[in-house]
Design an enzyme around this catalytic site. Structure first.
Site, PDB file in Angstrom:
ATOM      1  N   CYS A 130      26.214  77.017  38.972  1.00 26.45           N
ATOM      2  CA  CYS A 130      25.318  77.552  39.943  1.00 26.45           C
ATOM      3  C   CYS A 130      24.449  76.569  39.711  1.00 26.45           C
ATOM      4  CB  CYS A 130      25.199  78.913  39.707  1.00 26.45           C
ATOM      5  SG  CYS A 130      23.330  79.520  40.704  1.00 26.45           S
ATOM      6  N   CYS A 185      20.753  77.730  40.282  1.00 24.75           N
ATOM      7  CA  CYS A 185      20.077  78.687  38.864  1.00 24.75           C
ATOM      8  C   CYS A 185      20.153  77.508  37.994  1.00 24.75           C
ATOM      9  CB  CYS A 185      21.573  79.374  38.558  1.00 24.75           C
ATOM     10  SG  CYS A 185      22.033  80.496  39.673  1.00 24.75           S
ATOM     11  N   ASP A 186      20.524  76.679  37.979  1.00 22.38           N
ATOM     12  CA  ASP A 186      20.461  76.047  36.416  1.00 22.38           C
ATOM     13  C   ASP A 186      20.318  74.556  36.708  1.00 22.38           C
ATOM     14  OD1 ASP A 186      20.954  77.823  34.716  1.00 22.38           O
ATOM     15  OD2 ASP A 186      23.397  77.183  35.582  1.00 22.38           O
TER      16      ASP A 186
END
Ligand code: FAD
Ligand code: NAP
Length: 337
Positions: free
Chosen positions: A147, A150-151
């Site tokens: 992701c 997300c990261d």
């Protein structure tokens, strides 16, 4: 007299009945539960095999509104606490069978418990496909991710690789260029599956370099984090290495919908189809929220938003049916008589 509902709860003697049965305890399920409880619908929520959902397997979440940074497991524990405080009947069980052909709908847990419900919110989520390498599992959360939204933030000024050739892989690579100094897109063939618009954007981005005809054979690391990947050329089998700090795997997702196959309309990949702008599925009274019906956004906040929608839509559905029952009988008989 028979109204909308053909089978009484008594037909399933040991069943636990609820007006709203929520399957799943990720952001979608928990949010649906809070809204349904606050609408006095006394929902039952089944936690499933991963209580708290996907966020319980990550570390920092930095895009949840109101929290500059929060650990995924802590966020989900807080959501769980809110649901319990709201009085939701939270059950540790996993649904192994459903019957959506008749109302009340029926579900069976893996311990044999029977549930009946006037409405169901499906919030069973999805999971990323992985390369299935031991080294990939070892470095997941320490340089290996599925992701970028997300990261990606953690790779400012660093070098990353994305593996995959579909729209997700290309969008992940493009997104990573907001942070990373360089992004390799590793694909096992010499043509992408991604659509033309995404391919045009990809090729126009000077930070992205394609690595064609290559498979990730191994994730390399120093014990603390990722230092590179070993690549195998898919044409001649030769090996090479690429130095990277992060590897983003974007080879598809699997929605958790096996339970509902043949009972709800789904797309070719098994995502539940819903009416545009709604969480209504092909079966009236059954709603789907979160990653189980969304292959584009796959975020905690969008899943929570859909959980809210599903509970509000379930409430409206129940109100509509109750009104018809009262009109038919002259008394508020409720739905399940
Ligand atoms: P999930 O969170 O997938 O929850 C599904 C629930 O369904 C689980 O509780 C499971 O137990 C239950 N279930 C499944 N099958 C059954 C069954 N048969 N019976 C009963 N219950 C069942 N998003 C962000 O917005 N920010 C981030 O920083 C972020 N980081 C992430 C990091 C990682 C490593 C991963 C994997 C995902 C990340 N995401 C992030 C994505 C986010 O976690 C998902 O979009 C979100 O969790 C989806 O919520 P959901 O409620 O739809 O489903
Ligand atoms: P996808 O289209 O199925 O693509 C998966 C990619 O991963 C393919 O290129 C595939 O290679 C590769 N792959 C699969 N298994 C692999 C493995 N073991 N090792 C290496 N590579 C592997 O999946 P997706 O990109 O997640 O997209 C899913 C769906 O959502 C698609 O319908 C997509 O169009 C849609 N989507 C749309 C948008 C958008 O419209 N903006 C954005 C994201 C997703 P091969 O090509 O060789 O099979």
């Amino acid at each position: 007299m028979a109204v909308e509902i053909e089978i009484s709860e008594a037909a399933v003697p040991s069943a636990r009945h609820s007006k709203v049965l929520i399957i799943g305890s990720g952001p979608a399920g928990y949010t649906a539960a809070v809204y349904a409880a606050r609408a006095a619908l006394a929902p039952t929520l089944i936690k499933g095999p991963q209580p708290g959902g996907q966020l319980t397997i990550t570390t920092e979440v930095e895009n949840w509104p109101g929290d500059a940074s929060v650990l995924g497991p802590d966020l989900m524990a807080r959501m769980g606490e809110q649901v319990r405080t709201a009085g939701v009947d939270v059950v540790s069980d996993m649904i192994v069978e459903v019957d959506l052909a008749r109302t009340p709908f029926r579900a069976v847990g893996d311990g044999g418990t029977h549930y009946t419900a006037d409405t169901i919110v499906i919030a069973t989520g999805a999971s990323s496909r992985w390369l299935e390498l031991d080294s990939e599992a070892e470095y997941r959360g320490r340089g290996v991710s599925a992701c970028a939204t997300c990261d990606g933030f953690f790779y400012r000024g660093r070098v990353c690789a994305v593996v995959g050739g579909g729209n997700t892989a290309v969008e992940e690579a493009l997104y990573l260029t907001n942070f990373a100094e360089k992004v390799y897109l590793i694909h096992r063939r010499d043509t992408l599956r991604a659509d033309r618009t995404n391919q045009t954007r990809l090729h126009a981005n000077p930070k992205i370099e394609m690595v064609w005809n290559a498979e990730v054979a191994d994730v390399l690391g120093d014990g603390g984090g990722v230092t590179g990947v070993a690549l195998r050329d898919t044409r001649d089998g030769t090996f090479s290495q690429l130095a990277v700090h992060g590897l983003f795997v974007a080879i598809g997702h699997d929605p958790a919908t096996t339970l509902f196959k043949g009972q709800l309309h789904m797309d070719d990949e098994g995502y539940i189809l819903v009416t545009h702008g709604s969480t209504a599925t092909s079966v009236p009274g059954v709603f789907a929220a979160g990653d189980v019906q969304d292959k584009l956004f796959r975020q905690a906040v969008t899943s929570a938003g859909m959980g809210c929608m599903a509970a509000l839509e379930a409430e409206r559905y129940l109100a509509g049916h109750n009104a018809r029952a009262i009109a038919a009988d002259g008394a508020d008989t409720g739905m399940t008589v």
